[in-house]
Design an enzyme around this catalytic site. Structure first.
Site, PDB file in Angstrom:
ATOM      1  N   TYR A  16       0.820  -1.215   0.000  1.00 28.42           N
ATOM      2  CA  TYR A  16       0.000   0.000   0.000  1.00 28.42           C
ATOM      3  C   TYR A  16       0.852   1.263   0.000  1.00 28.42           C
ATOM      4  O   TYR A  16       0.478   2.268  -0.614  1.00 28.42           O
ATOM      5  CB  TYR A  16      -0.981  -0.008   1.176  1.00 28.42           C
ATOM      6  N   GLN A  28     -15.627   4.603  -7.186  1.00 29.38           N
ATOM      7  CA  GLN A  28     -14.984   3.369  -6.744  1.00 29.38           C
ATOM      8  C   GLN A  28     -13.520   3.616  -6.388  1.00 29.38           C
ATOM      9  O   GLN A  28     -12.894   2.781  -5.736  1.00 29.38           O
ATOM     10  CB  GLN A  28     -15.018   2.326  -7.857  1.00 29.38           C
ATOM     11  N   ASN A  29     -12.976   4.724  -6.833  1.00 29.59           N
ATOM     12  CA  ASN A  29     -11.543   4.970  -6.731  1.00 29.59           C
ATOM     13  C   ASN A  29     -11.144   5.371  -5.316  1.00 29.59           C
ATOM     14  O   ASN A  29     -11.862   6.108  -4.639  1.00 29.59           O
ATOM     15  CB  ASN A  29     -11.127   6.049  -7.728  1.00 29.59           C
ATOM     16  N   HIS A  74     -15.363   2.826  -1.835  1.00 28.34           N
ATOM     17  CA  HIS A  74     -14.328   1.845  -1.501  1.00 28.34           C
ATOM     18  C   HIS A  74     -13.303   2.395  -0.516  1.00 28.34           C
ATOM     19  O   HIS A  74     -12.294   1.749  -0.242  1.00 28.34           O
ATOM     20  CB  HIS A  74     -13.611   1.362  -2.769  1.00 28.34           C
ATOM     21  N   CYS A 120      -4.900   3.279  20.900  1.00 29.43           N
ATOM     22  CA  CYS A 120      -4.999   2.009  21.630  1.00 29.43           C
ATOM     23  C   CYS A 120      -3.848   1.042  21.361  1.00 29.43           C
ATOM     24  O   CYS A 120      -3.836  -0.069  21.899  1.00 29.43           O
ATOM     25  CB  CYS A 120      -6.330   1.329  21.306  1.00 29.43           C
ATOM     26  N   GLY A 148     -15.811   5.487 -16.894  1.00 31.35           N
ATOM     27  CA  GLY A 148     -14.545   4.793 -16.710  1.00 31.35           C
ATOM     28  C   GLY A 148     -14.607   3.576 -15.820  1.00 31.35           C
ATOM     29  O   GLY A 148     -13.630   3.254 -15.153  1.00 31.35           O
ATOM     30  N   SER A 181     -15.691  -0.594 -15.835  1.00 32.95           N
ATOM     31  CA  SER A 181     -16.006  -1.702 -16.739  1.00 32.95           C
ATOM     32  C   SER A 181     -17.135  -2.570 -16.224  1.00 32.95           C
ATOM     33  O   SER A 181     -17.697  -3.371 -16.965  1.00 32.95           O
ATOM     34  CB  SER A 181     -14.757  -2.566 -16.938  1.00 32.95           C
TER      35      SER A 181
END
Length: 246
Positions: free
Chosen positions: A64, A98-99, A116, A149, A186, A188
């Site tokens: 990531y 979604q990005n 997301h 925490c 953009g 699919s």
């Protein structure tokens, strides 16, 4: 395009958009799927899961951070800015993306849900506290720990096999039920959620307009398919909509 807008101009009261990886790809961001997603011979599907994080959180964080570093060098493109302009001028517009790269927010979108999540958010796996504190492999032991925490932090995104945030999902569903015009940009349809939302909109009487370089799983059910890049086609479509107000 002009004929479609003239014929349906009374349908432009409530406009929504769903954007996918294609609009980010126009800014140079890889889709992180298929060959573009390979990192040290791992696929996205191998790393973006709760099981992968539980087994090797350091490895998942390394991936990531690699992705974050790529995204940080990219900037919004004309497609992002066209959506900002539509939001500014049209009184009832909303964007579902979604990005996870944050480029819509960077461009200036405010009426937005990142269904997301956002790759730059860090979320505690125990207390749920979120932050945008910068994490660097050079200065931060991986996996990073929550300051509240001391549990592990994870990226604030939806992984394969995880449920969507209830508030974001329910809001998106309600928005689709009351949308007159849905722009599909953009994406699919390889992920089930945008297909599901678009079907709700269609079943509720919305018109669907798709902009994509190639036809997709949406194309057979949309009212208008416009072939091309979002950054090239969307500004023209929006100009037509705004020149022909309902």
């Amino acid at each position: 395009m002009k004929e479609f807008i003239t014929k349906h101009r009374d349908k432009f009261q409530k406009i929504s958009a769903i954007s996918g990886a294609g609009i980010s790809a126009e800014s140079g961001i890889p889709t992180f799927r298929g060959s573009e997603g390979l990192w040290k011979n791992f696929r996205a599907e191998d790393l973006a899961t709760p099981q992968a994080f539980s087994k090797n959180p350091k490895l998942v964080w390394e991936w990531y951070l690699w992705r974050r570093n790529i995204i940080e060098t990219k900037r919004p493109n004309p497609g992002h800015f066209a959506l900002v302009e539509l939001e500014r001028i049209h009184p009832d517009f909303f964007l579902i993306t979604q990005n996870v790269d944050g480029l819509h927010s960077q461009a200036g979108s405010k009426k937005l849900t990142e269904i997301h999540g956002n790759i730059f958010i860090n979320r505690c796996i125990s207390c749920g506290q979120e932050s945008k504190e910068t994490i660097s492999e050079n200065t931060t032991p991986l996996p990073p720990q929550c300051q509240n925490c001391n549990s592990f932090l994870r990226p604030g995104v939806v992984w394969f096999g995880e449920s969507y945030d209830d508030f974001k999902l329910n809001f998106s569903i309600q928005r689709m039920k009351h949308t007159d015009l849905l722009l599909v940009l953009g994406t699919s349809g390889s992920v089930s959620m945008p297909v599901y939302l678009a079907q709700i909109a269609k079943d509720s009487g919305a018109l669907l307009v798709e902009i994509n370089p190639e036809r997709s799983s949406f194309s057979s059910s949309v009212d208008l398919f416009l072939q091309g890049k979002t950054g090239e086609v969307l500004p023209e479509l929006i100009r037509e909509i705004l020149d022909n107000p309902s």
